[in-house]
Motif scaffolding. Structure first.
Motif, mmCIF file in Angstrom:
data_model
loop_
_atom_site.group_PDB
_atom_site.id
_atom_site.type_symbol
_atom_site.label_atom_id
_atom_site.label_comp_id
_atom_site.label_asym_id
_atom_site.label_seq_id
_atom_site.Cartn_x
_atom_site.Cartn_y
_atom_site.Cartn_z
ATOM 1 N N LEU A 57 0.799 -1.252 -0.031
ATOM 2 C CA LEU A 57 0.009 -0.036 0.029
ATOM 3 C C LEU A 57 0.867 1.271 -0.063
ATOM 4 C CD1 LEU A 57 -2.820 -0.935 2.513
ATOM 5 C CD2 LEU A 57 -3.093 -0.608 -0.119
ATOM 6 N N GLY A 58 1.917 1.200 0.476
ATOM 7 C CA GLY A 58 2.803 2.325 0.775
ATOM 8 C C GLY A 58 3.448 2.749 -0.748
ATOM 9 N N GLY A 59 3.466 1.883 -1.656
ATOM 10 C CA GLY A 59 3.913 2.252 -2.995
ATOM 11 C C GLY A 59 2.688 3.100 -3.695
ATOM 12 N N LEU A 60 1.537 2.621 -3.458
ATOM 13 C CA LEU A 60 0.465 3.354 -4.035
ATOM 14 C C LEU A 60 0.209 4.878 -3.310
ATOM 15 C CD1 LEU A 60 -2.231 3.621 -5.767
ATOM 16 C CD2 LEU A 60 -3.360 2.466 -3.896
ATOM 17 N N VAL A 61 0.214 4.764 -1.811
ATOM 18 C CA VAL A 61 0.306 6.145 -1.596
ATOM 19 C C VAL A 61 1.337 6.999 -1.643
ATOM 20 C CG1 VAL A 61 0.119 7.375 1.034
ATOM 21 C CG2 VAL A 61 -1.139 5.163 0.562
ATOM 22 N N GLY A 62 2.802 6.421 -1.803
ATOM 23 C CA GLY A 62 3.773 7.181 -2.277
ATOM 24 C C GLY A 62 3.763 7.583 -3.501
#
Length: 104
Positions: A57-62
């Motif tokens: 999910l961090g990749g998407l939010v990033g």
């Protein structure tokens, strides 16, 4: 030997993935410090869940933060930390959104 292996592993990863892993682990650590579980096993499992949340999910939010702020790797570090610390709640909220209820 292990230290050199870890250096090589992080050196061969894309910069964003290394940032997500590092900041996700830091966020999971902060969560363990401020909301300690009685069971060490539960702490470790929550830390792993936070780390996985940071990577996926961090990749998407990033990516979203990068587009909004133009922060580069800093956007991925911030997203990884947020997902590492609050990854369990984020996954639960995402599941609730997708499935219109929280299947347990």
């Amino acid at each position: 030997m292990l230290l050199q292996y870890l250096r090589d592993l992080f050196g061969n990863m894309p910069e964003q993935v290394s940032a997500l892993l590092l900041s996700g682990a830091a966020g999971a650590y902060v969560r363990a410090v401020f909301a300690p579980e009685a069971s060490w096993r539960r702490r470790i499992l929550e830390g792993l869940a936070g780390a996985f949340s940071a990577v996926f999910l961090g990749g998407l939010v990033g990516h979203v933060l990068q587009d909004i702020t133009g922060g580069g790797t800093w956007a991925y570090l911030a997203a990884g930390f947020i997902m590492g610390e609050g990854g369990i709640a984020a996954v639960r909220g995402f599941r609730k959104f997708l499935f219109k209820g929280d299947p347990k």
